[in-house]
Design an enzyme around this catalytic site. Structure first.
Site, short mmCIF file in Angstrom:
data_model
loop_
_atom_site.label_atom_id
_atom_site.label_comp_id
_atom_site.label_asym_id
_atom_site.label_seq_id
_atom_site.Cartn_x
_atom_site.Cartn_y
_atom_site.Cartn_z
N GLY A 29 25.54 -4.28 0.22
CA GLY A 29 24.26 -4.71 0.79
C GLY A 29 24.02 -4.26 2.21
N SER A 30 22.88 -3.66 2.50
CA SER A 30 22.58 -3.23 3.85
C SER A 30 21.17 -2.68 3.94
CB SER A 30 23.61 -2.19 4.32
OG SER A 30 23.55 -2.06 5.71
N ARG A 31 20.97 -1.67 4.83
CA ARG A 31 19.63 -1.18 5.10
C ARG A 31 19.67 0.28 5.52
NH1 ARG A 31 16.49 -3.83 10.15
NH2 ARG A 31 15.74 -1.86 10.99
#
Length: 219
Positions: A187-189
């Protein structure tokens, strides 16, 4: 559908840990079949959740030098004009895509071109949607020069859960549009910085598919 190479070691270790846990329960509680069954079911659920995180679907990229493709699966959380201070040091149009643990976490090149700049930054692990995450979190910055001479910047950003960024590129390397260039675990961006006159083709909240969704058109 295949399993990404970044998952091989984690999945093997997890399988060993879960198998040992189930063996231990059976050894010390041989008469308690309910506990054994619940432990097995819980182990299967955990393993399948981690397994789906490392899935790596085969995709077909429709190459178009005039468009910018989404660098990852996720949801558009930012569309704004902002000052990019690391490389351009001027105003750019920013599009940010948030990846939840349920998304495919392969990072793809939004457009074909030459890697003009690449840098890794150690940093914090603020939640990925925090305003300061793009400048204070662990991250990488990659600038790609397109055949037209236009430069775009793509930034991998680690989040509170994602604590390992991987990349497979270096400066002066040529990349194809939609080519895998990295991976972020759990999970991240990703932020994409474009010329201010780029036409945006997505809106806030829209779901993207890496290497397939057109997020912008270049003038």
């Amino acid at each position: 559908m295949t399993i990404h190479k970044e998952g091989y070691k984690i999945l093997f270790v997890l399988l060993c840990v879960l198998a040992l846990a189930n063996y231990t329960i059976r050894y010390y509680m041989p008469a308690n079949e309910l506990v054994q069954q619940l432990a097995l079911i819980a182990s299967l659920i955990v393993y399948l959740l981690v397994l789906q995180f490392f899935r790596n679907p085969r995709i077909t990229v429709e190459v178009n030098e005039n468009v910018i493709l989404a660098p990852a699966d996720g949801k558009v959380v930012v569309i704004e004009n902002t000052e990019e201070g690391e490389y351009f040091k001027s105003e750019r149009k920013q599009i940010s895509i948030f990846m939840s643990p349920l998304n495919v976490h392969v990072c793809r090149t939004p457009a074909a071109g030459l890697v003009k700049f690449f840098k890794y930054h150690a940093g914090k692990y603020l939640v990925a949607w925090h305003p300061k995450s793009s400048t204070e979190n662990e991250r990488t910055t990659m600038v790609v020069e397109l055949t037209s001479g236009v430069e775009i910047l793509v930034r991998q950003i680690a989040g509170a859960v994602a604590r390992r960024i991987k990349w497979y590129v270096a400066e002066d390397q040529k990349l194809q549009q939609g080519q895998e260039y990295g991976f972020i675990k759990f999970g991240s961006r990703l932020d994409v910085f474009l010329p201010v006159d780029a036409e945006i083709n997505v809106k806030i909240g829209e779901v993207t598919k890496g290497g397939r969704t057109v997020i912008a058109t270049l003038k």
